[in-house]
Design an enzyme around this catalytic site. Structure first.
Site, PDB file in Angstrom:
ATOM      1  CG  ASP A 227      -0.267  -0.436   2.480  1.00  0.00           C
ATOM      2  OD1 ASP A 227       0.736  -1.078   2.369  1.00  0.00           O
ATOM      3  OD2 ASP A 227      -1.165  -0.259   3.541  1.00  0.00           O
ATOM      4  CG  ASP A 251      -1.985  -8.001 -12.648  1.00  0.00           C
ATOM      5  OD1 ASP A 251      -1.739  -7.215 -13.683  1.00  0.00           O
ATOM      6  OD2 ASP A 251      -3.104  -8.729 -12.621  1.00  0.00           O
ATOM      7  CG  ASP A 255      -1.441  -2.455 -15.638  1.00  0.00           C
ATOM      8  OD1 ASP A 255      -0.455  -2.942 -16.047  1.00  0.00           O
ATOM      9  OD2 ASP A 255      -2.675  -2.686 -16.054  1.00  0.00           O
TER      10      ASP A 255
END
Ligand code: NAD
Length: 364
Positions: A227, A251, A255
Site C-alpha cells: 500500500d 500486476d 500497470d
C-alpha cells in the site's frame, strides 16, 4: 565462447501486431547483419489469427516453435472478432499458455520516461523526470494459481469465493535471485514489496528475499508494504531502482507505474524462464487503429532491446537501440499517440525507418 547463432520465434499476433512487428524485425536484422550474428527468424501464429487458421489460439506447432527457440518476440493478440468465443478459445489464452509452458516466472517491466515525452505523463514533470524503474514481477505463483480456488455454495445456500495465496520458498528464492542479478547491473538498489504485516505468505517472502540478499552484499535491499509502494510510486517515483514483488501486487503496481509515462505505445516487457524468454510490448492489439499505419512501434522496438540484453548477451547493442529511440524522439518524430504541436507526425513505418537511419549512424 560467446554464442553467435540464435533462433528467434516471432508471433505478430492480431490487430496492429503485424505492423509493429515489421518495424521491430528491421531493427533485429540490422543488428544481426552488423554484428555478424546468425539469426534464424521463424514466424508462427498465436491468438485470433491462429484460431482462424487452426481453431485454437495456441496451436501445437507454435508452442513447439516457442519451446525450442532462444527467445520469442510477440506483437499482441485479441480483438472484437474473437470476443464472444468460449473462454478457452480466446486469443488471450495463448499468452497464458505460453507463460505456463515456457515456465516464464519473471516478468520485467522497465519504466522510463524520455525527456521529450514528459508532457505525456499525467503527473507533474518535476515528479516523473529522470525515473528509471525496473519492476520484477513473479509470474507463475500466488493467488492466480493457488489451490483451492473457485466459487462454491454452502449449506445455507450462500455462495463463497475462494482463492489461495501460496508461495514456496524455492519460488521466492528463484525470483529474488533474478532481481538481485538485475540490481547488480543497475544502481544496486532493490526494493522488495510485500504485505508482511498481515499476510503470512508474504512474511515468508520477506524472510526468503532477505536470506537470498546475504549472497549479494553489493546490493542495498529494502522492504516496503504494497500500500505504501502504491502511494510512493505517485508521490516520488524517482526513488526506485529495482522493485521485486509477487504476482498479484506486481500486476497492479506495474500497470500503475506504466501510467507514469502516460504513453502505452512506448513500454516494452520481458518474461523470463530458466531456458526461455518472451518479449512483447505491454499494450494490446489496438484494434481501433489496426491497418492504418499509425500505431507506435517503439514499445516493440524497445522489446527487441530487452531481447538483446537478456537473451542474446548483447547489452551494448541493447543500449544503442534505446539510444536510437531517444535520439529520434529528440529530433521531433512522433506517432499520433505521443504527438504534440511543433513535432513531426509520422506513421508506423516511417517511425521504424527513422530508428533504422539513427541506428545505422550509432553503429558506425
Ligand atoms: P490496447 O492496449 O490494445 O489499446 C488501448 C488504447 O491504446 C487504444 O486506444 C489503442 O489504440 C491505444 N494503443 C495501444 N497500443 C498502441 C500503439 N502501439 N500505438 C498507438 N496507440 C496504441 O488495449 P484494449 O483496447 O483494452 O485491448 C484490445 C485487445 O488487445 C483486446 O482484445 C485485449 O484483450 C487485447 N490485449 C492483448 C494484450 C497482449 O497481447 N499482451 C495486452 C492487453 C490487451
Amino acid at each position: 565462447m560467446k554464442k553467435d547463432n540464435f533462433e528467434i520465434a516471432v508471433f505478430a499476433g492480431d490487430g496492429v501486431g503485424r505492423e509493429i512487428m515489421n518495424e521491430a524485425l528491421k531493427v533485429l536484422r540490422l543488428i544481426s547483419d552488423r554484428r555478424k550474428i546468425k539469426l534464424s527468424i521463424a514466424e508462427g501464429y498465436v491468438g485470433g489469427s491462429a484460431y482462424d487458421l487452426f481453431g485454437v489460439p495456441l496451436p501445437q506447432q507454435s508452442l513447439d516453435l516457442a519451446m525450442h527457440c532462444d527467445a520469442v518476440l510477440l506483437g499482441a493478440v485479441g480483438g472484437p472478432a474473437w470476443e464472444n468465443l468460449d473462454y478457452s478459445l480466446r486469443p488471450e489464452r495463448a499468452l497464458l499458455g505460453l507463460r505456463e509452458k515456457l515456465g516464464l516466472y519473471a516478468n520485467l517491466r522497465p519504466v522510463t520516461v524520455f525527456d521529450e515525452l514528459l508532457d505525456a505523463s499525467p503527473l507533474k514533470k518535476s515528479v516523473v523526470q529522470g525515473i528509471d524503474i525496473m519492476i520484477v514481477r513473479e509470474l507463475t505463483g500466488d493467488v492466480y494459481f493457488g489451490q483451492p480456488r473457485g466459487v462454491t455454495k454452502g449449506q445455507d445456500g450462500k455462495r463463497k469465493g475462494v482463492n489461495t495465496m501460496v508461495y514456496t520458498e524455492d519460488e521466492i528464492a528463484r525470483i529474488a535471485v533474478r532481481a538481485f542479478e538485475i540490481a547488480l547491473s543497475r544502481k544496486r538498489n532493490l526494493l522488495s514489496v510485500d504485505k508482511a504485516n498481515v499476510l503470512e505468505t508474504t512474511e515468508l517472502w520477506r524472510t526468503v528475499v532477505t536470506e537470498v540478499g546475504r549472497n549479494y552484499p553489493e546490493v542495498t535491499l529494502k522492504h516496503m508494504y504494497v500500500d505504501n509502494c502504491a502511494m510512493q510510486l505517485i508521490r516520488n517515483p524517482a526513488q526506485f531502482d529495482v522493485i521485486v514483488t509477487t504476482n498479484l501486487f506486481g500486476d497492479i503496481l506495474s500497470d500503475e507505474a506504466a501510467m507514469l509515462t502516460g504513453s502505452i505505445g512506448m513500454l516494452p516487457s520481458a518474461s523470463l524462464g530458466k531456458d526461455s524468454a518472451l518479449y512483447e510490448p505491454i499494450h494490446g492489439s489496438a484494434p481501433d487503429i489496426a491497418g492504418k499505419n499509425i500505431a507506435n512501434p517503439l514499445a516493440t522496438i524497445l522489446s527487441v532491446a530487452l531481447m538483446l540484453r537478456y537473451s542474446l548477451a548483447m547489452p551494448e547493442d541493447a543500449s544503442l537501440v534505446e539510444k536510437a529511440v531517444a535520439e529520434v524522439l529528440k529530433e521531433g518524430f512522433r506517432t499520433q499517440d505521443i504527438y504534440s504541436e511543433g513535432n513531426k507526425l509520422v506513421g508506423t513505418e516511417e517511425m521504424g525507418n527513422q530508428i533504422i537511419t539513427m541506428l545505422k549512424q550509432l553503429l558506425n
